[in-house]
Design an enzyme around this catalytic site. Structure first.
Site, PDB file in Angstrom:
ATOM      1  N   ALA A 113       0.811  -1.222   0.000  1.00 27.98           N
ATOM      2  CA  ALA A 113       0.000   0.000   0.000  1.00 27.98           C
ATOM      3  C   ALA A 113       0.843   1.271   0.000  1.00 27.98           C
ATOM      4  CB  ALA A 113      -0.947  -0.010   1.204  1.00 27.98           C
ATOM      5  N   CYS A 131      -5.863  -7.018   3.017  1.00 29.77           N
ATOM      6  CA  CYS A 131      -7.080  -7.149   3.817  1.00 29.77           C
ATOM      7  C   CYS A 131      -8.044  -8.181   3.222  1.00 29.77           C
ATOM      8  CB  CYS A 131      -7.784  -5.804   3.935  1.00 29.77           C
ATOM      9  SG  CYS A 131      -6.821  -4.556   4.813  1.00 29.77           S
TER      10      CYS A 131
END
Length: 451
Positions: free
Chosen positions: A10, A42
């Protein structure tokens, strides 16, 4: 300008993309020790359960796709072993060839991430004991389930990953025992709210063992794991998942003389600058600032990593951007329930000596006469003097994310109990009531504060 980035996922990829947009002429090189650089971490529980059909669904960019789109040199299977700030140099080891080389930079961005906490427990290295952090970890668990006769699983830790994996394993037809050292599941919430989740887990067949710790992972003659837990009993499992938290990867920073903050992560300012000139940090290795208390905070989430990476990349490339901080907003789903929190918890408010009240309501998620209405539980903390909202927790089957976003926006804006009731929120019978639960929270709080 030469920009080097340590780490992908990320923060690293967001930094690289923003740096390229800010400075089209810069030479940007991203070093990643893994073979993947951009994927939805996630989403791993949903990949394991089969909700996400394939691992390709989780991959945002392959290294080559990212190179082509952003004109960034991507070096996978390359581990940065040291930083020499005085020389603007890093040493890089090619994990495929085991050859090392030096790389010079003008600006450096640390996006080294975090690693799972690995307790010192006998048998923790048993191949039947797994961790879940990377796409490769997810692949290993998926492969183990496919190749072995797994009937019983044990999960050590009942935080975000533990709760999501309890659902994932159950959806695979496996028995699940959830072991948590605290007095409650999901320690990020107040106990009275967390107990709602524990009851739901038990209704779904999950065995919940709170205030228990695993003392070891022992393999018996039948190739099963025996996990002694505090209190004298044993849990038997074919597979164990350890999810007791993560810690920031700060070794490179420490050796380079970069200051760490009180949370143990890299200390940064709002520009994502570290204590060493021309070096920035972002993502799970870096701190942020709690927007309520103003104190340094470390809450490693993908949403924060993306914002921090964008800020670091833009500034490293010559821009002037700021990351203001976080409210520690987060939510998770386990079976039919969604649990969420934002701002201060009661424990944090007490520790910081806030003069506050706690308000708890139970309301319908939409108009009672419209089919499918469900109960939603909201707990809010309000400052007694200013009446300002300080934090909130929400649990329900539907509409939790909507109310969470309303309340975290209210927190960000410094709104009061009265403001919550005055908000002109969307209303239609399938979605809400004339008095939305978020507004009802404000009404009840206002009355309690005035009394």
């Amino acid at each position: 300008m030469k920009i080097a980035i340590i780490g992908g996922v990320a923060a690293g990829t967001s930094a690289a993309a923003k740096a390229r947009r800010e400075n089209p002429d810069a030479e940007i090189v991203l070093f990643e020790k893994d073979n993947h650089i951009s994927y939805a971490g996630c989403g791993l529980p949903y990949y394991i359960s089969g909700t996400a059909e394939s691992r390709e669904k989780l991959i945002s960019f392959t290294p080559r796709e990212f190179e082509k789109k952003y004109k960034v040199y991507v070096k996978t299977k390359h581990r940065v072993t040291s930083i020499s700030p005085q020389k603007n140099k890093i040493n890089v080891n090619n994990l495929s060839t085991q050859k090392s080389k030096e790389h010079y930079y003008d600006r450096l961005i640390l996006a080294s991430g975090a690693r799972p906490v690995k307790p010192e427990i006998p048998g923790i290295d048993n191949p039947q004991v797994k961790f879940l952090r990377t796409l490769n970890d997810g692949e290993q668990i998926k492969k183990f389930l496919r190749k072995n006769k797994v009937h019983k699983t044990a999960i050590i830790g009942a935080g975000y990953i533990g709760l999501e994996m309890a659902e994932a394993f159950s959806s695979c037809g496996l028995e699940v025992t959830l072991i948590e050292k605290e007095q409650q599941v999901f320690p990020q919430l107040s106990k009275d709210m967390a107990d709602i989740i524990a009851s739901h887990l038990q209704q779904k067949g999950v065995r919940v063992r709170c205030a228990k710790t695993a003392a070891g992972f022992h393999q018996n003659k039948n190739n099963k794991l025996e996990i002694p837990i505090s209190g004298g009993s044993k849990i038997r499992a074919d597979l164990a998942l350890v999810s007791v938290g993560i810690s920031p990867r700060t070794e490179l920073a420490e050796k380079a003389g970069i200051k760490l903050g009180p949370t143990g992560a890299v200390s940064i300012n709002e520009k994502m600058e570290t204590s060493v000139k021309n070096i920035y940090a972002a993502g799970d290795c870096a701190e942020s600032r709690d927007l309520i208390s103003g104190a340094p905070a470390w809450v490693p989430l993908g949403s924060t990593a993306n914002k921090q990476g964008r800020t670091a990349g833009g500034n490293a490339a010559g821009g002037a951007f700021k990351h203001r901080g976080i409210l520690k907003t987060a939510l998770t789903k386990t079976f039919e329930l969604t649990a969420a929190r934002t701002g201060l918890s009661e424990a944090e408010a007490e520790k910081l000596d806030y003069n506050y009240i706690s308000v708890k309501i139970q309301d319908s998620d939409h108009a009672g006469y419209y089919p499918g209405t469900e109960k939603i539980h909201i707990k809010g903390l309000f400052d007694k003097d200013s009446h300002r909202l300080l934090g909130a927790e929400i649990i329900g089957k539907k509409g939790v994310d909507k109310r969470l976003d309303v309340l975290c926006t209210a927190l960000y804006s410094g709104l009061t109990a009265d403001d919550l009731y005055q908000l002109d929120l969307g209303y239609a019978p399938p979605y809400s009531s004339p008095k939305d639960p978020a507004a009802v929270l404000g009404m009840v709080a206002q009355k309690k504060l005035n009394d």
